[in-house]
Design an enzyme around this catalytic site. Structure first.
Site, PDB file in Angstrom:
ATOM      1  N   GLY A  20     -11.281   7.610  -3.561  1.00 49.64           N
ATOM      2  CA  GLY A  20      -9.923   8.148  -3.541  1.00 49.64           C
ATOM      3  C   GLY A  20      -9.550   8.894  -2.276  1.00 49.64           C
ATOM      4  O   GLY A  20      -8.640   9.727  -2.298  1.00 49.64           O
ATOM      5  N   ASN A  22      -8.045   7.613   0.288  1.00 49.79           N
ATOM      6  CA  ASN A  22      -6.657   7.194   0.572  1.00 49.79           C
ATOM      7  C   ASN A  22      -5.685   7.848  -0.387  1.00 49.79           C
ATOM      8  O   ASN A  22      -4.591   8.251   0.008  1.00 49.79           O
ATOM      9  CB  ASN A  22      -6.525   5.664   0.497  1.00 49.79           C
ATOM     10  N   LEU A  98      -4.641  -7.755 -10.278  1.00 46.33           N
ATOM     11  CA  LEU A  98      -3.487  -7.700 -11.187  1.00 46.33           C
ATOM     12  C   LEU A  98      -2.996  -9.113 -11.484  1.00 46.33           C
ATOM     13  O   LEU A  98      -3.033  -9.987 -10.614  1.00 46.33           O
ATOM     14  CB  LEU A  98      -2.362  -6.880 -10.545  1.00 46.33           C
ATOM     15  N   ASN A 112      -0.853  -2.719  -0.875  1.00 42.04           N
ATOM     16  CA  ASN A 112      -2.301  -2.521  -0.920  1.00 42.04           C
ATOM     17  C   ASN A 112      -2.802  -2.234   0.490  1.00 42.04           C
ATOM     18  O   ASN A 112      -2.205  -2.670   1.466  1.00 42.04           O
ATOM     19  CB  ASN A 112      -2.964  -3.807  -1.448  1.00 42.04           C
ATOM     20  N   HIS A 114      -6.132  -2.865   2.866  1.00 43.60           N
ATOM     21  CA  HIS A 114      -7.328  -3.708   2.920  1.00 43.60           C
ATOM     22  C   HIS A 114      -8.083  -3.405   4.215  1.00 43.60           C
ATOM     23  O   HIS A 114      -7.476  -3.338   5.291  1.00 43.60           O
ATOM     24  CB  HIS A 114      -6.906  -5.180   2.867  1.00 43.60           C
TER      25      HIS A 114
END
Ligand code: GRF
Length: 192
Positions: A20, A22, A98, A112, A114
């Site tokens: 976590g 980010n 998802l 997102n 990456h």
């Protein structure tokens, strides 16, 4: 993406599965006056995610969804998002894929981060793959989420040099530092 009007900030959920860092960084950014978003919900697929500590620390609602029944699980997530009036989702180290149906419900509203310079190295072990291929550059990408893994439109990227002495750990650290700059910048770019 809709433009911001006046003082209304966009209610956002962050999805995590792990450390976590980010998430913490996005929460801190969201507290700045210039931030277009507020973080109203933290979603995790595991109660072992260390990042859940930031829900307590920053007094943000958290929800853990780990039902084996995939459809039921997503339905429950959607119910929670609706209840909290969430309009935007940031995936930050969320290790579940998802469904198409879920993504359609938040079409163009899920992003997102990456840890590679997409379209290179979709999926896992990005740093080891970059080192093994003797790449000169690595980096991170914030992109829109579409049903095709790590393939949605790119919003922003940051690059770092891969040095001869770099290994997986040192490269990961360098890239993560850039991720923490990139995610807020990407959010600003979307809403401005
Ligand atoms: C980051 O490297 C991110 O790019 C990837 O998962 C990692 C999450 O790290 N998707 P953290 O949990 O935010 O520290």
């Amino acid at each position: 993406m809709e433009k911001l009007t006046g003082l209304k900030k966009i209610k956002t959920a962050v999805f995590i599965s792990g450390t976590g860092s980010n998430l913490k960084n996005i929460i801190k950014f969201s507290k700045l006056k210039k931030s277009p978003i507020t973080i109203n919900l933290i979603v995790s697929n595991t109660n072992l995610a260390k990042g859940l500590q930031y829900a307590d620390q920053f007094k943000i609602k958290k929800k853990i969804f780990n039902l084996k029944n995939y459809n039921e699980n997503e339905k429950n997530i959607l119910t929670s998002l609706k209840k909290e009036k969430i309009k935007f989702i940031c995936l930050a180290g969320y290790m579940k894929i998802l469904s198409k149906k879920f993504i359609k419900k938040f079409d163009g509203k899920i992003i997102n981060i990456h840890p590679s310079l997409l379209p290179k190295y979709k999926g896992l072990n990005t740093h080891s793959r970059a080192i093994k291929n003797k790449d000169k550059l690595a980096g991170c990408t914030v992109h829109y989420v579409t049903p095709k893994l790590d393939s949605g439109k790119i919003i922003l990227q940051n690059k770092v040099k891969i040095l001869a002495r770099d290994d997986h750990t040192s490269l990961k650290k360098k890239v993560l530092k850039q991720e923490h700059k990139l995610y807020p910048a990407a959010i600003m770019k979307i809403f401005n």
